[in-house]
Design a protein around this motif. Structure first.
Motif, PDB file in Angstrom:
ATOM      1  N   GLY A  35     -74.966  11.059 -13.065  1.00 45.64           N
ATOM      2  CA  GLY A  35     -75.793  10.190 -13.887  1.00 45.64           C
ATOM      3  C   GLY A  35     -75.394  10.195 -15.348  1.00 45.64           C
ATOM      4  N   TRP A  36     -75.826   9.140 -16.030  1.00 46.40           N
ATOM      5  CA  TRP A  36     -75.735   9.061 -17.490  1.00 46.40           C
ATOM      6  C   TRP A  36     -77.160   9.002 -18.038  1.00 46.40           C
ATOM      7  CZ3 TRP A  36     -71.513   9.652 -20.491  1.00 46.40           C
ATOM      8  CH2 TRP A  36     -70.254   9.483 -19.910  1.00 46.40           C
ATOM      9  N   PHE A  37     -77.393   9.772 -19.075  1.00 44.46           N
ATOM     10  CA  PHE A  37     -78.657   9.773 -19.795  1.00 44.46           C
ATOM     11  C   PHE A  37     -78.367   9.573 -21.269  1.00 44.46           C
ATOM     12  CE2 PHE A  37     -81.656  11.363 -16.569  1.00 44.46           C
ATOM     13  CZ  PHE A  37     -80.766  11.764 -15.584  1.00 44.46           C
ATOM     14  N   ARG A  38     -79.384   9.276 -22.044  1.00 48.12           N
ATOM     15  CA  ARG A  38     -79.210   9.157 -23.486  1.00 48.12           C
ATOM     16  C   ARG A  38     -80.443   9.672 -24.209  1.00 48.12           C
ATOM     17  NH1 ARG A  38     -79.307   2.512 -24.050  1.00 48.12           N
ATOM     18  NH2 ARG A  38     -81.566   2.224 -23.672  1.00 48.12           N
ATOM     19  N   GLN A  39     -80.205  10.076 -25.452  1.00 48.33           N
ATOM     20  CA  GLN A  39     -81.304  10.561 -26.291  1.00 48.33           C
ATOM     21  C   GLN A  39     -81.118   9.992 -27.681  1.00 48.33           C
ATOM     22  OE1 GLN A  39     -81.896  14.793 -26.133  1.00 48.33           O
ATOM     23  NE2 GLN A  39     -83.952  14.618 -26.987  1.00 48.33           N
ATOM     24  N   GLY A  40     -82.019   9.099 -28.058  1.00 46.95           N
ATOM     25  CA  GLY A  40     -81.984   8.504 -29.378  1.00 46.95           C
ATOM     26  C   GLY A  40     -82.716   9.371 -30.385  1.00 46.95           C
ATOM     27  N   PRO A  41     -82.560   9.065 -31.682  1.00 51.09           N
ATOM     28  CA  PRO A  41     -83.207   9.854 -32.735  1.00 51.09           C
ATOM     29  C   PRO A  41     -84.721   9.897 -32.542  1.00 51.09           C
ATOM     30  CG  PRO A  41     -81.626   8.305 -33.658  1.00 51.09           C
ATOM     31  CD  PRO A  41     -81.762   7.956 -32.208  1.00 51.09           C
ATOM     32  N   GLY A  42     -85.273  11.086 -32.467  1.00 55.40           N
ATOM     33  CA  GLY A  42     -86.712  11.253 -32.329  1.00 55.40           C
ATOM     34  C   GLY A  42     -87.271  10.861 -30.979  1.00 55.40           C
ATOM     35  N   GLU A  44     -87.198  11.203 -26.492  1.00 55.13           N
ATOM     36  CA  GLU A  44     -86.888  12.073 -25.376  1.00 55.13           C
ATOM     37  C   GLU A  44     -85.641  11.552 -24.638  1.00 55.13           C
ATOM     38  OE1 GLU A  44     -91.387  13.689 -24.306  1.00 55.13           O
ATOM     39  OE2 GLU A  44     -90.227  12.583 -22.822  1.00 55.13           O
ATOM     40  N   ARG A  45     -85.012  12.464 -23.905  1.00 58.43           N
ATOM     41  CA  ARG A  45     -83.861  12.070 -23.119  1.00 58.43           C
ATOM     42  C   ARG A  45     -84.311  11.120 -22.006  1.00 58.43           C
ATOM     43  NH1 ARG A  45     -79.468  16.623 -21.916  1.00 58.43           N
ATOM     44  NH2 ARG A  45     -79.925  16.806 -24.150  1.00 58.43           N
ATOM     45  N   GLU A  46     -83.570  10.023 -21.824  1.00 60.52           N
ATOM     46  CA  GLU A  46     -83.964   9.040 -20.835  1.00 60.52           C
ATOM     47  C   GLU A  46     -82.799   8.675 -19.913  1.00 60.52           C
ATOM     48  OE1 GLU A  46     -85.183   5.356 -22.642  1.00 60.52           O
ATOM     49  OE2 GLU A  46     -83.225   4.986 -23.554  1.00 60.52           O
ATOM     50  N   PHE A  47     -83.168   8.291 -18.710  1.00 59.77           N
ATOM     51  CA  PHE A  47     -82.208   7.880 -17.694  1.00 59.77           C
ATOM     52  C   PHE A  47     -81.573   6.555 -18.087  1.00 59.77           C
ATOM     53  CE2 PHE A  47     -80.314   7.153 -13.667  1.00 59.77           C
ATOM     54  CZ  PHE A  47     -80.588   5.845 -13.290  1.00 59.77           C
ATOM     55  N   VAL A  48     -80.255   6.448 -17.847  1.00 56.49           N
ATOM     56  CA  VAL A  48     -79.532   5.204 -18.089  1.00 56.49           C
ATOM     57  C   VAL A  48     -78.994   4.625 -16.780  1.00 56.49           C
ATOM     58  CG1 VAL A  48     -77.541   4.161 -19.231  1.00 56.49           C
ATOM     59  CG2 VAL A  48     -78.890   5.906 -20.422  1.00 56.49           C
ATOM     60  N   ALA A  49     -78.223   5.434 -16.051  1.00 57.10           N
ATOM     61  CA  ALA A  49     -77.592   4.928 -14.830  1.00 57.10           C
ATOM     62  C   ALA A  49     -77.196   6.093 -13.945  1.00 57.10           C
ATOM     63  CB  ALA A  49     -76.363   4.090 -15.172  1.00 57.10           C
ATOM     64  N   LEU A  50     -77.073   5.803 -12.642  1.00 62.81           N
ATOM     65  CA  LEU A  50     -76.664   6.810 -11.675  1.00 62.81           C
ATOM     66  C   LEU A  50     -75.747   6.178 -10.646  1.00 62.81           C
ATOM     67  CD1 LEU A  50     -78.723   9.554  -9.980  1.00 62.81           C
ATOM     68  CD2 LEU A  50     -77.571   7.872  -8.525  1.00 62.81           C
ATOM     69  N   THR A  90     -78.312   2.818 -29.548  1.00 66.81           N
ATOM     70  CA  THR A  90     -77.820   3.949 -30.335  1.00 66.81           C
ATOM     71  C   THR A  90     -78.450   5.248 -29.852  1.00 66.81           C
ATOM     72  OG1 THR A  90     -77.389   2.614 -32.302  1.00 66.81           O
ATOM     73  CG2 THR A  90     -77.761   4.979 -32.636  1.00 66.81           C
ATOM     74  N   ALA A  91     -77.607   6.204 -29.493  1.00 66.91           N
ATOM     75  CA  ALA A  91     -78.080   7.474 -28.939  1.00 66.91           C
ATOM     76  C   ALA A  91     -76.883   8.386 -28.686  1.00 66.91           C
ATOM     77  CB  ALA A  91     -78.830   7.242 -27.624  1.00 66.91           C
ATOM     78  N   VAL A  92     -77.194   9.636 -28.380  1.00 63.27           N
ATOM     79  CA  VAL A  92     -76.189  10.529 -27.792  1.00 63.27           C
ATOM     80  C   VAL A  92     -76.257  10.329 -26.282  1.00 63.27           C
ATOM     81  CG1 VAL A  92     -75.426  12.895 -27.470  1.00 63.27           C
ATOM     82  CG2 VAL A  92     -76.416  12.191 -29.668  1.00 63.27           C
TER      83      VAL A  92
END
Length: 123
Positions: A35-42, A44-50, A90-92
């Motif tokens: 999976g890919w997840f992302r976490q934007g400034p401020g 929580e980490r969220e699901f993107v794709a699997l 925009t996120a990590v």
């Protein structure tokens, strides 16, 4: 234990594209959902794709139609092609390997994580 290393992040203008890569080593890659997840400034980490071990794909509604996840098992690599990028993307971005047999989009169900790669989309 598996090691995951992401690459491909960067700065792009809105409407542009990036392709993220995640190289895996240390454990049989083809047996696991990735999976890919992302976490934007401020945020929580969220699901993107699997992408499942059998190639089936799942996407968050926010990226459906714009992002494509894929895997090449012979290269132990998973990709995330991101098109029509928006500033809110925009996120990590983190690559992760599932610890469960079934499909899950919950971060706590993923046992191995990469270090993350920064994606910044300017308006």
């Amino acid at each position: 234990q598996v090691q995951l290393v992401e690459s491909g992040g960067g700065l792009v203008q809105a409407g542009g594209s990036l392709r993220l890569s995640c190289a895996a080593s240390g454990r049989t890659f083809s047996n696991y959902h990735m999976g890919w997840f992302r976490q934007g400034p401020g945020k929580e980490r969220e699901f993107v794709a699997l992408v499942g071990w059998n190639g089936g794909t799942f996407y968050a509604d926010s990226v459906k139609g714009r992002f494509t996840i894929s895997r090449v098992n012979t290269w132990n690599t998973v990709y995330l092609q991101m098109n029509s990028l928006k500033p809110e993307d925009t996120a990590v971005y983190y690559c992760a390997q599932s610890a469960r047999m079934g499909i899950s989009t919950t971060p706590s169900d993923f046992g191995s994580w990469g270090q993350g790669t920064q994606v910044t989309v300017s308006s």
